[in-house]
Design an enzyme around this catalytic site. Structure first.
Site, PDB file in Angstrom:
ATOM      1  N   VAL A 141      36.489 -11.657   5.679  1.00  0.00           N
ATOM      2  CA  VAL A 141      35.898 -12.830   6.320  1.00  0.00           C
ATOM      3  C   VAL A 141      35.802 -13.971   5.295  1.00  0.00           C
ATOM      4  O   VAL A 141      35.352 -13.765   4.169  1.00  0.00           O
ATOM      5  CB  VAL A 141      34.499 -12.520   6.884  1.00  0.00           C
ATOM      6  CG1 VAL A 141      33.922 -13.752   7.578  1.00  0.00           C
ATOM      7  CG2 VAL A 141      34.575 -11.362   7.870  1.00  0.00           C
ATOM      8  N   ASP A 166      28.628  -0.316  18.003  1.00  0.00           N
ATOM      9  CA  ASP A 166      28.527  -0.375  16.534  1.00  0.00           C
ATOM     10  C   ASP A 166      27.425  -1.335  16.119  1.00  0.00           C
ATOM     11  O   ASP A 166      27.596  -2.150  15.211  1.00  0.00           O
ATOM     12  CB  ASP A 166      29.864  -0.786  15.919  1.00  0.00           C
ATOM     13  CG  ASP A 166      29.897  -0.538  14.404  1.00  0.00           C
ATOM     14  OD1 ASP A 166      29.154   0.352  13.931  1.00  0.00           O
ATOM     15  OD2 ASP A 166      30.649  -1.228  13.705  1.00  0.00           O
TER      16      ASP A 166
END
Length: 675
Positions: free
Chosen positions: A371, A482
């Site tokens: 990221v 998740d």
């Protein structure tokens, strides 16, 4: 008489040479090598307590230097709390004179204070180095090598290939000595001959800070030697410095050999007898066999690669068709329709926004990619997730995010702004969350105090509303699968937003459960029926939410809660205290300090709700609509929680093909419904 005069003259010349070496060696203490003064760290001002503590630490760093096995090293700190400063000083292992060491540290400390106003900085001189930071970095081995500009001034060698071989042999041997020979105390020197004709030698030096392990020292030196080879193996000298280790070589004796007792190494050369005819035959036949096997292997690999590329082309073509489908549209908060193909951006735009994916813009690394932070031409800041290349999981996540999550719009969900699908690049673009993820607050001793009870309560409520939207209020029924603090992001106002929907699953209107053979998620946050049998439902997310609630309230991780005498997990610890009537002992003392007297009951109620969410049987857990109602009402009665999952190592069995009977659950929570 003449013979005696010659001997005397030779001795005088040798003495003069030694004196000159000594003068050059001592003067080397004044030579600055490099500094580390990052712009991306916070700056301090002269009026802060941090600066006052830093000044005091720098003034006392040299006086507190401690000799250990003829090496001078010091780890120390000054101040308390968020204004605490950690400092480290190290003198080169061949420095035996404490005065020379202290003078170098004093000069380096003053120089560092003058050059840097960052809360984390470091400086290297020839014979010493000094570092300070607002973070506790002792014994923390993280390699970040620096390339001093003086390397560019070194001349090139005439035979770089053989020179590099000898240099690598020298530096690897001396690194093993420094790391694994306790007598060397993380410092070693040696020299080796690389040209018999010119009688030329290479002198090498390596050193690690004394607070790291032998293995970390060798790992650090290996990384530094790799960079040294890349930059300087064809030069007559080179140096690489880092936080925990330094390496250097030269063609002259730049260290104090008398104190370090540098060994003389000999580069190994092969010595063999004459070859016999059968050796030639065996070698040729063996070579032909190996080449044949390699050719067959290469042909097989090429065929497999072409088949795989064909599959990937078909997969990406199918994906593009799915994305262009009229059914794949997003609805903005203003009610406007946006087709998913309108979300596409160009790779050139994203490269420009992230500085061509520069490491300085890297925010983190996850299971599916990296990221980066970026800025679009219109000035909007973005977070760019670059998915791993040649990854089926990455392609599946990309499809999930664009097709599914683009349709979801809620203030407690991270907004997907766009995507890129060009060649091997699969990129997702989100709004930037300035405070990053929740785990960086609740588990960080420095940032944790910034979360008072009011803020934590808001984060819990926002997270609950985001899940409620996914489960019941959106046009789709979404199971995240998740949910964990890493996937809960915080904006500039510390509003919680759920992210990372790559593992999410969409349910039909009348569907309540599903089964999978591929278990994905993070242990410690997965519900038992999912972890053991692959069965998941909205109650799986409720379990994960309950774990996160307990982590926010306690400031402790469920994974790795090793308090031996107390409990093996955070859930078991909270359950034991609750049964003993000491529920408030679960709460982080920092949160209790920020609470008003009237809020203690609210905190205890949150512990109660969290325990209801992590019950072992999914039928006993509330839905997220129940949770939102209970969080918003202080008067509504709560049922007593039952034993949490994984609190005693017990694994429950759920038949994947059996439908869940909701009668018990519905009767239990029938009086808790949204208004």
């Amino acid at each position: 008489m003449m013979e005696k005069d010659r001997i005397s003259s030779a001795m005088i010349i040798m003495l003069i040479i030694l004196m000159l070496k000594s003068v050059n060696f001592v003067s080397g203490t004044e030579n600055l090598i490099d500094t580390y003064c990052p712009d991306n760290f916070p700056l301090y001002t002269s009026s802060t307590s941090f600066q006052k503590n830093l000044k005091l630490l720098m003034e006392t760093l040299s006086s507190n230097i401690v000799a250990s096995n003829t090496s001078f090293f010091n780890n120390t700190s000054t101040g308390e709390g968020l204004d605490k400063v950690y400092g480290q000083a190290l003198c080169r292992g061949d420095i035996t004179n404490s005065t020379v060491c202290k003078e170098c540290i004093e000069k380096a400390s003053k120089d560092l204070m003058n050059r840097c106003k960052s809360e984390d900085a470091m400086i290297w001189y020839d014979v010493c180095q000094v570092r300070y930071s607002f973070q506790m970095f002792f014994s923390n081995a993280v390699y970040t090598g620096k390339y001093p500009k003086q390397n560019d001034l070194e001349k090139r060698v005439s035979d770089p290939t053989s020179f590099q071989q000898v240099l690598t042999y020298l530096m690897n041997n001396v690194s093993n000595e420094a790391a694994f020979n306790p007598a060397k105390n993380m410092f070693a020197t040696a020299d080796i001959e690389f040209s018999k004709k010119k009688k030329a030698r290479i002198y090498g030096l390596v050193e690690c800070t004394k607070d790291i392990s032998e293995t970390d020292c060798r790992s650090c030196l290996s990384s530094a030697i790799t960079e040294l080879n890349a930059c300087c193996s064809y030069r007559e000298g080179g140096i690489i410095v880092s936080r925990n280790c330094n390496v250097r070589f030269d063609l002259f004796e730049f260290f104090n050999a008398s104190s370090s007792v540098a060994p003389l190494l000999i580069f190994p050369t092969s010595k063999g007898g004459k070859w016999k005819p059968w050796m030639f035959v065996l070698t040729i036949c063996g070579s032909i066999l190996i080449i044949s096997v390699l050719i067959v292997f290469c042909i097989a690999c090429l065929r497999q690669k072409k088949a795989r590329e064909g599959d990937e082309e078909r997969t990406e073509r199918t994906l593009l068709q799915e994305l262009a489908s009229p059914k794949n549209v997003a609805i903005t908060q203003e009610g406007e329709l946006i087709s998913s193909d309108q979300l596409f951006m160009t790779l050139a735009t994203i490269k420009a926004a992230t500085g061509n994916f520069s490491d300085t813009n890297k925010l983190g690394h996850g299971g599916f990619g990296t990221v980066y932070k970026g800025v679009l031409p219109d000035g909007n800041e973005i977070a760019v997730k670059r998915l791993s290349r040649k990854s089926w999981q990455g392609l599946e996540e990309f499809k999930n995010e664009v097709i599914l999550i683009a349709k979801l719009q809620h203030k407690n969900l991270v907004k997907l702004l766009g995507c890129v699908l060009e060649g091997e690049e699969k990129i997702l673009i989100y709004e930037l969350m300035s405070n990053r993820s929740l785990d960086q607050f609740i588990f960080d001793p420095f940032r944790r105090p910034k979360l008072d009870w009011k803020t934590c309560y808001g984060i819990i409520g926002g997270l609950a509303k985001g899940l409620l939207y996914l489960h019941e209020e959106s046009r789709l029924k979404i199971i995240h699968r998740d949910l964990k603090p890493n996937n809960v992001l915080l904006d500039h106002e510390l509003v919680a937003k759920i992210s990372d929907f790559g593992m999410a699953r969409m349910f039909s209107e009348n569907q309540n459960t599903a089964n999978t053979k591929r278990i994905v998620g993070t242990h410690g946050y997965m519900a038992p029926e999912y972890a053991m049998e692959g069965l998941f439902s909205v109650k799986s997310d409720v379990f994960s939410f309950g774990v996160i609630m307990l982590e926010i309230i306690s400031g402790k991780r469920n994974n790795g809660f090793y308090t031996t005498k107390l409990a093996p997990t955070l859930l078991a610890h909270a359950w034991r205290l609750w049964n003993e009537g000491n529920g408030l002992e679960v709460v982080d003392p920092i949160l209790l300090v920020s609470c008003l007297d009237s809020e203690y009951e609210v905190v205890l109620r949150c512990v109660h709700i969290a325990l209801l969410c992590v019950q072992e049987d999914p039928q006993h857990r509330p839905t997220m609509s129940n949770v939102v109602v209970l969080l918003g009402s202080e008067s509504m009665a709560l049922p007593q929680p039952r034993q949490p999952a994984f609190s005693s190592g017990k694994a429950i069995h759920v038949e994947p093909t059996a439908s869940i009977n909701h009668s018990v659950n519905e009767s239990l929570w029938s009086n808790v419904t949204p208004r």
